[in-house]
Design a protein around this motif. Structure first.
Motif, PDB file in Angstrom:
ATOM      1  N   MET A 137      -1.834  -6.191  -2.054  1.00  0.00           N
ATOM      2  CA  MET A 137      -0.643  -7.248  -3.324  1.00  0.00           C
ATOM      3  C   MET A 137      -0.091  -7.535  -2.808  1.00  0.00           C
ATOM      4  O   MET A 137       1.320  -7.839  -3.346  1.00  0.00           O
ATOM      5  CB  MET A 137      -0.833  -6.057  -3.952  1.00  0.00           C
ATOM      6  CG  MET A 137      -0.741  -4.369  -3.884  1.00  0.00           C
ATOM      7  SD  MET A 137      -0.563  -3.417  -5.649  1.00  0.00           S
ATOM      8  CE  MET A 137      -2.363  -3.413  -5.783  1.00  0.00           C
ATOM      9  N   THR A 138       0.539  -6.499  -1.450  1.00  0.00           N
ATOM     10  CA  THR A 138       2.165  -7.438  -0.972  1.00  0.00           C
ATOM     11  C   THR A 138       1.894  -7.215   0.530  1.00  0.00           C
ATOM     12  O   THR A 138       1.266  -6.175   0.882  1.00  0.00           O
ATOM     13  CB  THR A 138       3.149  -5.939  -1.263  1.00  0.00           C
ATOM     14  OG1 THR A 138       4.371  -6.026  -1.228  1.00  0.00           O
ATOM     15  CG2 THR A 138       2.758  -4.912  -0.596  1.00  0.00           C
ATOM     16  N   TRP A 154       4.248   0.232   2.356  1.00  0.00           N
ATOM     17  CA  TRP A 154       4.164   0.894   1.981  1.00  0.00           C
ATOM     18  C   TRP A 154       5.006   1.872   2.804  1.00  0.00           C
ATOM     19  O   TRP A 154       4.833   2.301   3.719  1.00  0.00           O
ATOM     20  CB  TRP A 154       2.907   1.090   1.346  1.00  0.00           C
ATOM     21  CG  TRP A 154       2.376   0.525   0.452  1.00  0.00           C
ATOM     22  CD1 TRP A 154       1.485  -0.559   0.914  1.00  0.00           C
ATOM     23  CD2 TRP A 154       2.507  -0.315  -0.776  1.00  0.00           C
ATOM     24  NE1 TRP A 154       0.571  -1.538  -0.092  1.00  0.00           N
ATOM     25  CE2 TRP A 154       1.694  -0.996  -1.828  1.00  0.00           C
ATOM     26  CE3 TRP A 154       2.582   0.616  -1.544  1.00  0.00           C
ATOM     27  CZ2 TRP A 154       1.175  -1.506  -2.336  1.00  0.00           C
ATOM     28  CZ3 TRP A 154       3.319  -0.131  -3.151  1.00  0.00           C
ATOM     29  CH2 TRP A 154       2.441  -1.209  -3.123  1.00  0.00           C
ATOM     30  N   MET A 169       6.958  -7.841 -11.682  1.00  0.00           N
ATOM     31  CA  MET A 169       6.302  -7.346 -10.501  1.00  0.00           C
ATOM     32  C   MET A 169       5.984  -7.633  -9.225  1.00  0.00           C
ATOM     33  O   MET A 169       5.895  -7.711  -8.266  1.00  0.00           O
ATOM     34  CB  MET A 169       4.590  -6.166 -11.090  1.00  0.00           C
ATOM     35  CG  MET A 169       3.899  -5.761 -10.110  1.00  0.00           C
ATOM     36  SD  MET A 169       4.656  -4.445  -9.911  1.00  0.00           S
ATOM     37  CE  MET A 169       3.765  -3.317 -10.842  1.00  0.00           C
ATOM     38  N   LEU A 194       6.939  -6.785  -6.051  1.00  0.00           N
ATOM     39  CA  LEU A 194       5.807  -6.694  -4.722  1.00  0.00           C
ATOM     40  C   LEU A 194       6.203  -8.103  -3.598  1.00  0.00           C
ATOM     41  O   LEU A 194       5.557  -8.482  -2.752  1.00  0.00           O
ATOM     42  CB  LEU A 194       4.152  -6.680  -5.069  1.00  0.00           C
ATOM     43  CG  LEU A 194       3.639  -6.532  -5.849  1.00  0.00           C
ATOM     44  CD1 LEU A 194       2.709  -6.117  -7.072  1.00  0.00           C
ATOM     45  CD2 LEU A 194       3.984  -4.294  -5.221  1.00  0.00           C
ATOM     46  N   TYR A 243       4.590 -11.476  -4.488  1.00  0.00           N
ATOM     47  CA  TYR A 243       3.407 -10.864  -4.018  1.00  0.00           C
ATOM     48  C   TYR A 243       2.879 -12.652  -3.773  1.00  0.00           C
ATOM     49  O   TYR A 243       1.776 -13.107  -3.450  1.00  0.00           O
ATOM     50  CB  TYR A 243       3.203 -11.034  -5.939  1.00  0.00           C
ATOM     51  CG  TYR A 243       1.470 -11.391  -6.211  1.00  0.00           C
ATOM     52  CD1 TYR A 243       0.622  -9.849  -5.850  1.00  0.00           C
ATOM     53  CD2 TYR A 243       0.962 -11.907  -7.781  1.00  0.00           C
ATOM     54  CE1 TYR A 243      -0.716  -9.573  -6.478  1.00  0.00           C
ATOM     55  CE2 TYR A 243      -0.863 -11.830  -7.419  1.00  0.00           C
ATOM     56  CZ  TYR A 243      -1.227 -10.437  -6.965  1.00  0.00           C
ATOM     57  OH  TYR A 243      -2.511 -10.346  -7.505  1.00  0.00           O
ATOM     58  N   SER A 278       1.555 -12.024  -0.862  1.00  0.00           N
ATOM     59  CA  SER A 278       0.841 -11.287  -0.816  1.00  0.00           C
ATOM     60  C   SER A 278      -1.145 -11.868  -0.152  1.00  0.00           C
ATOM     61  O   SER A 278      -1.214 -13.141  -0.358  1.00  0.00           O
ATOM     62  CB  SER A 278       0.183 -10.542  -2.092  1.00  0.00           C
ATOM     63  OG  SER A 278      -0.550 -11.310  -3.135  1.00  0.00           O
ATOM     64  N   CYS A 325      -1.259  -4.076 -11.299  1.00  0.00           N
ATOM     65  CA  CYS A 325       0.035  -3.508 -11.093  1.00  0.00           C
ATOM     66  C   CYS A 325       0.017  -1.796 -11.469  1.00  0.00           C
ATOM     67  O   CYS A 325       1.178  -1.440 -11.245  1.00  0.00           O
ATOM     68  CB  CYS A 325       0.551  -4.178 -12.606  1.00  0.00           C
ATOM     69  SG  CYS A 325       0.758  -6.193 -12.528  1.00  0.00           S
ATOM     70  N   GLU A 354      -1.837  -0.093 -10.080  1.00  0.00           N
ATOM     71  CA  GLU A 354      -1.690   0.904  -8.716  1.00  0.00           C
ATOM     72  C   GLU A 354      -0.575   0.933  -7.581  1.00  0.00           C
ATOM     73  O   GLU A 354      -0.777   2.112  -7.594  1.00  0.00           O
ATOM     74  CB  GLU A 354      -3.349  -0.009  -8.175  1.00  0.00           C
ATOM     75  CG  GLU A 354      -4.536   0.496  -8.279  1.00  0.00           C
ATOM     76  CD  GLU A 354      -5.499  -0.142  -7.913  1.00  0.00           C
ATOM     77  OE1 GLU A 354      -5.789  -1.015  -6.685  1.00  0.00           O
ATOM     78  OE2 GLU A 354      -7.048  -0.062  -7.981  1.00  0.00           O
ATOM     79  N   ALA A 355      -0.219  -0.206  -8.291  1.00  0.00           N
ATOM     80  CA  ALA A 355       1.401  -0.594  -7.798  1.00  0.00           C
ATOM     81  C   ALA A 355       1.931   0.118  -8.835  1.00  0.00           C
ATOM     82  O   ALA A 355       3.020   1.421  -7.376  1.00  0.00           O
ATOM     83  CB  ALA A 355       2.108  -2.053  -7.805  1.00  0.00           C
ATOM     84  N   GLU A 396       1.560   3.407  -7.091  1.00  0.00           N
ATOM     85  CA  GLU A 396       2.383   4.509  -6.110  1.00  0.00           C
ATOM     86  C   GLU A 396       4.037   4.103  -5.814  1.00  0.00           C
ATOM     87  O   GLU A 396       4.586   5.371  -5.579  1.00  0.00           O
ATOM     88  CB  GLU A 396       1.730   3.284  -5.116  1.00  0.00           C
ATOM     89  CG  GLU A 396       2.469   3.230  -3.637  1.00  0.00           C
ATOM     90  CD  GLU A 396       3.604   3.699  -2.791  1.00  0.00           C
ATOM     91  OE1 GLU A 396       3.939   4.328  -1.864  1.00  0.00           O
ATOM     92  OE2 GLU A 396       4.572   3.126  -3.826  1.00  0.00           O
ATOM     93  N   ALA A 401       9.164   1.814  -4.322  1.00  0.00           N
ATOM     94  CA  ALA A 401       9.262   0.000  -5.095  1.00  0.00           C
ATOM     95  C   ALA A 401      10.115  -0.444  -3.546  1.00  0.00           C
ATOM     96  O   ALA A 401      10.949  -1.595  -4.426  1.00  0.00           O
ATOM     97  CB  ALA A 401       8.899  -0.278  -6.032  1.00  0.00           C
TER      98      ALA A 401
END
Length: 352
Positions: free
Chosen positions: A1-2, A6, A127, A131, A133, A136, A171, A173-174, A177, A192
């Motif tokens: 997703m990114t 992480w 978001m 990310l 995104y 991604s 989102c 799930e992100a 984290e 983040a």
């Protein structure tokens, strides 16, 4: 997703972290101090008639229970009861039970109704920016680079969790984290990637995880179906008085569906990002009024604040966790937060 790296946790995915074990131990120690102070417990090592523990067998819930009892009653060898680890727990597993086509249609319609009313365009945009995104794998492989325009899909299958796939699940799930990294004490530059430094920055992305849980677990028919085994189990304990104190260790999903199915009134938790904080406990207390010769119920949400979680503050009677009074729609409380026990039991019987 990114495309970004992480933060690296030392634990296996889905397992209780070392910090989580510590924090749950703090909660256990506080509760034991409170119970001894109130003379609910007298012996150093309580017997099962006094203190009974039942946990879901998934590693993080099972070890949360062990952390709690190890700190609450050190060197006491308290048994943590659970089912076979290779089987889904009939009490805690948030799996659909009702196999009828009518139930499925009604439940899906309710979920779609909540989903269609969501207004998350700004949250999605924020978001996507956090990310990165557009770079991604999800964006490149599926060509779904606009979360607000992408489709969220719902499904209900007997023996499985209610399913929501699409941008809202991504989102959630992100955000999971981000919160894990925050509570575990990672530097804010690694939470983040340094984009969530104050409440105003957290608020729109927290709307995403709240919406995910509202769609997945907080509709009437789904919540009633998922929560029924837990409510039946608790009702048996309340009515038959098998132990003085019972600790049940499950998931935030259990609390979500339980609160909905039991018709709790709206509540807000001070100094907490979410309405079901990590390690929080819903505490049912049975009180006796000698003057009136009547029993009463009081319910509190006892939880660690965001600061207590992140900073790892030890808890005690002098430095307690947060506590918020909860109210049931069908058991009216007095000015001190008590409702008649008989009314509570009558309501419980109506659910089972």
């Amino acid at each position: 997703m990114t495309s970004k790296p992480w933060p690296q946790f030392n634990e296996t995915c889905g397992y209780l972290t070392k910090k989580g074990f510590l924090l749950e131990g703090y909660m256990g120690k506080y509760f034991s101090q409170w119970l001894y102070k109130e003379d609910v417990l007298s012996k150093k090592c309580p017997l099962e008639e006094e203190f009974y523990v039942y946990a879901n067998a998934i590693q993080r819930t099972l070890f949360s229970a062990k952390a709690f009892v190890n700190s609450a009653f050190p060197n006491c060898n308290i048994t943590v009861h659970h089912v076979d680890k290779d089987k889904p727990d009939p009490i805690f597993s948030p799996y659909i039970h009702n196999s009828s086509a009518i139930f499925k249609k009604i439940a899906l319609d309710e979920m779609k109704n909540v989903l269609n009313k969501l207004k998350l365009d700004l949250s999605y945009k924020i978001m996507e920016d956090i990310l990165d995104y557009k770079n991604s794998d999800f964006c490149k492989l599926n060509n779904n680079c606009n979360m607000a325009a992408d489709e969220n899909k719902l499904d209900i299958t007997v023996g499985k969790k209610p399913k929501l796939s699409g941008p809202l699940k991504i989102c959630n799930e992100a955000v999971d984290e981000f919160m894990m990294a925050y509570y575990d004490g990672f530097p804010m530059t690694e939470v983040a990637w340094g984009r969530l430094n104050d409440t105003e920055q957290w608020r729109p992305i927290l709307d995403l995880t709240a919406s995910y849980h509202n769609v997945t677990f907080n509709t009437t028919h789904v919540a009633n179906d998922l929560a029924r085994p837990l409510i039946q189990y608790m009702a048996d304990k309340f009515i038959n008085k098998t132990s003085k104190i019972i600790l049940l260790m499950g998931h935030d999903a259990n609390i979500n569906v339980f609160l909905k199915a039991m018709s709790f009134k709206f509540y807000s938790l001070e100094d907490s990002f979410v309405s079901t904080p990590i390690g929080g406990k819903i505490v049912f207390q049975k009180w006796y009024n000698e003057n009136l010769n009547k029993y009463y119920l009081k319910i509190n949400y006892v939880y660690q604040s965001d600061e207590q979680l992140r900073e790892g503050h030890a808890l005690s009677l002098k430095n307690p966790p947060k506590s918020t009074l909860l109210e049931l729609k069908y058991c009216k409380v007095d000015e001190n937060g008590f409702c008649p026990w008989d009314e509570f039991i009558e309501f419980l019987n109506s659910l089972i």
